[in-house]
Scaffold this motif. Structure first.
Motif, PDB file in Angstrom:
ATOM      1  N   GLY A   7     -55.938  35.009  23.321  1.00 21.92           N
ATOM      2  CA  GLY A   7     -56.359  35.259  24.977  1.00 21.92           C
ATOM      3  C   GLY A   7     -56.851  36.565  24.968  1.00 21.92           C
ATOM      4  O   GLY A   7     -55.937  37.693  24.804  1.00 21.92           O
ATOM      5  N   SER A 115     -47.379  36.933  26.802  1.00 19.54           N
ATOM      6  CA  SER A 115     -47.514  36.237  28.123  1.00 19.54           C
ATOM      7  C   SER A 115     -46.305  36.171  28.984  1.00 19.54           C
ATOM      8  O   SER A 115     -45.084  36.251  28.278  1.00 19.54           O
ATOM      9  CB  SER A 115     -48.053  34.651  28.119  1.00 19.54           C
ATOM     10  OG  SER A 115     -49.212  34.770  27.372  1.00 19.54           O
ATOM     11  N   LEU A 145     -48.205  46.073  32.079  1.00 17.73           N
ATOM     12  CA  LEU A 145     -49.531  47.033  32.436  1.00 17.73           C
ATOM     13  C   LEU A 145     -49.846  46.576  33.982  1.00 17.73           C
ATOM     14  O   LEU A 145     -49.302  45.589  34.603  1.00 17.73           O
ATOM     15  CB  LEU A 145     -50.827  46.550  31.568  1.00 17.73           C
ATOM     16  CG  LEU A 145     -51.215  45.431  31.808  1.00 17.73           C
ATOM     17  CD1 LEU A 145     -52.432  45.009  33.042  1.00 17.73           C
ATOM     18  CD2 LEU A 145     -52.204  44.950  30.516  1.00 17.73           C
TER      19      LEU A 145
END
Ligand code: NAD
Length: 413
Positions: A7, A115, A145
């Motif tokens: 990803g 995730s 983040l």
């Protein structure tokens, strides 16, 4: 270490560039060929401060193939976990990549989910990996983040949390972050998964609380800004995020709070506070329209400028942006919309097509509209001197130099 990252979106790409800067050998894996090509050409597919320069400097490969997994010491999983229509989490991308990883595991590696997933998901992920018959380590390492300052957040985190299935897996993941000068916490995998949800839910709660206070202040004839100043002097209260406005959006807060509510309800507990956080947030963009109507009772046929489209400044991301809700409301009232954003016009056009008009500059939006709504806190917008703008200006974010015909959420009039 040899690290594969599955990803290459916001989280995966920032993680990849950040870890490459620390000297790790990084391969990014993504099913999106265009994204892979751009990254290999050193062109960031997303807008993030400092990313273009950093990507040019580091050595890093991107690929649609999962081959690199066979040699990896650590595999980070950074695929999307969007909301379904009913607010529940869609784990299709997560489980689909679990199968692809499992087919490519060749030697011991730690597979670490980054995730945002509900407690129990990483364990189920591990069950799929077990089908390979390989021995592997399992961990969860939540990502904190903030879009707009993502690379800086990677380099200077408040904390690193590593949820581990066993000591060895945790040690290997923790070693990657060894050089970071911040609090480091080792937990169970489920606690690590929950920490991310609780952090986002708490921040979202602060915003909805601030909005509720601002809405009450308006009625009491009190300026909410003055109230926060006094409240923030209490050292038990951190003033960050106690800021009222048009509500929160983005790819994380709405979906994460909804996913937590949905999962909790399915487990038999209906969380009262979090339900209200979402409800308050959904009503907040409508307050901008309500304020507009105090100056322009009928918006039908009027051209309304929407200033700011991305969900926050510093990003081109328009996922769940407040601007989209405001635009929907305005169109529903029969108004025409002319929008401006310093960076996110391309992304917004993909979603809005020819439903609205787009201005090339802030000045053009001001000139062509009958009234303007400030929706995103871009510096160019909130720092603009509106004193010469002689039409209604409705502020959802804290314009510094307003005009005469002005209404702000949380400010009595
Ligand atoms: P994103 O949509 O930007 O990126 C996800 C990427 O995964 C896409 O490029 C997609 O093509 C790729 N992908 C999907 N299925 C794949 C597969 N089977 N194999 C390889 N690649 C695949 O998502 P994001 O914003 O980076 O978020 C990723 C996760 O991190 C989510 O769970 C999100 O909640 C969480 N998170 C996001 C942020 C943020 O600010 N964006 C912050 C913290 C945590």
């Amino acid at each position: 270490m040899k690290i594969s990252i599955v990803g290459a979106g916001y989280v995966g790409l920032i993680q990849g560039v950040g870890l490459a800067e620390l000297g790790h050998e990084i391969t990014l894996i993504d099913i999106d060929q265009d994204k892979v090509d751009l990254i290999n050409k050193k062109v960031p597919p997303i807008h993030e401060q400092g990313l273009a320069e950093a990507l040019k400097k580091v050595e890093l490969k991107a690929s649609t193939s999962y081959d690199s997994i066979s040699k990896a010491d650590v595999v980070f999983v950074c695929v999307g976990t969007p909301s379904r229509e009913d607010g529940s989490i869609n784990l299709d991308y997560v489980y689909s990549c679990a199968h692809s990883i499992s087919e490519n595991l060749d030697k011991y590696a730690v597979v670490c989910v980054k995730s945002t997933v509900l407690p129990g998901t990483t364990e189920k992920f591990g069950e799929i990996l077990s089908e390979s018959g390989r021995v592997f380590g399992l961990a969860h390492n939540p990502e904190f983040l903030r879009e707009g300052t993502a690379l800086n957040d990677f380099r200077n985190p408040d904390r690193v949390v590593v949820g581990q299935s066993d000591e060895k897996s945790g040690d290997i993941v923790a070693r990657i972050y060894e050089s970071f000068n911040c609090e480091k916490l080792r937990t169970s995998i489920r606690a690590s998964e929950m920490i991310k949800y609780v952090a986002n839910s708490f921040l979202a709660t602060k915003i909805s609380f601030a909005n509720e206070v601002a809405n009450m202040c308006e009625n009491f004839g009190v300026d909410a800004n003055e109230v926060w100043e006094g409240v923030a002097l209490d050292n038990r209260i951190n003033p960050k995020f106690l800021r009222h406005g048009a509500g929160f959006g983005g790819s994380c807060f709405p979906k994460d709070v909804k996913a937590l509510i949905h999962a909790s309800k399915s487990g038999g507990y209906d969380p009262l506070i979090l339900n209200s956080v979402i409800e308050t947030n959904e009503l907040q963009p409508k307050r901008l329209i309500k304020l507009l109507k105090t100056l322009m009772p009928d918006v039908k046929g009027k051209k309304i400028g929407v200033l700011g489209l991305s969900f926050k400044p510093g990003t081109t991301d328009v996922r769940e942006a407040v601007s989209l809700k405001v635009i929907d409301e305005l169109l529903g009232e029969g108004a025409e919309v002319i929008a401006y954003d310093p960076s996110a016009m391309k992304e917004a056009k993909k979603l809005l097509g020819d439903k609205i008009l787009f201005a090339q500059t802030l000045q053009e939006a001001l000139e062509r509209s009958d009234a303007c709504l400030v929706v995103t806190e871009w510096e160019e917008i909130v720092e603009h001197d509106f004193s010469g703008f002689d039409k209604p200006l409705i502020d959802g974010r804290g314009v510094k130099k307003p005009n005469q015909s002005y209404r702000r959420i949380g400010k009595p009039f």
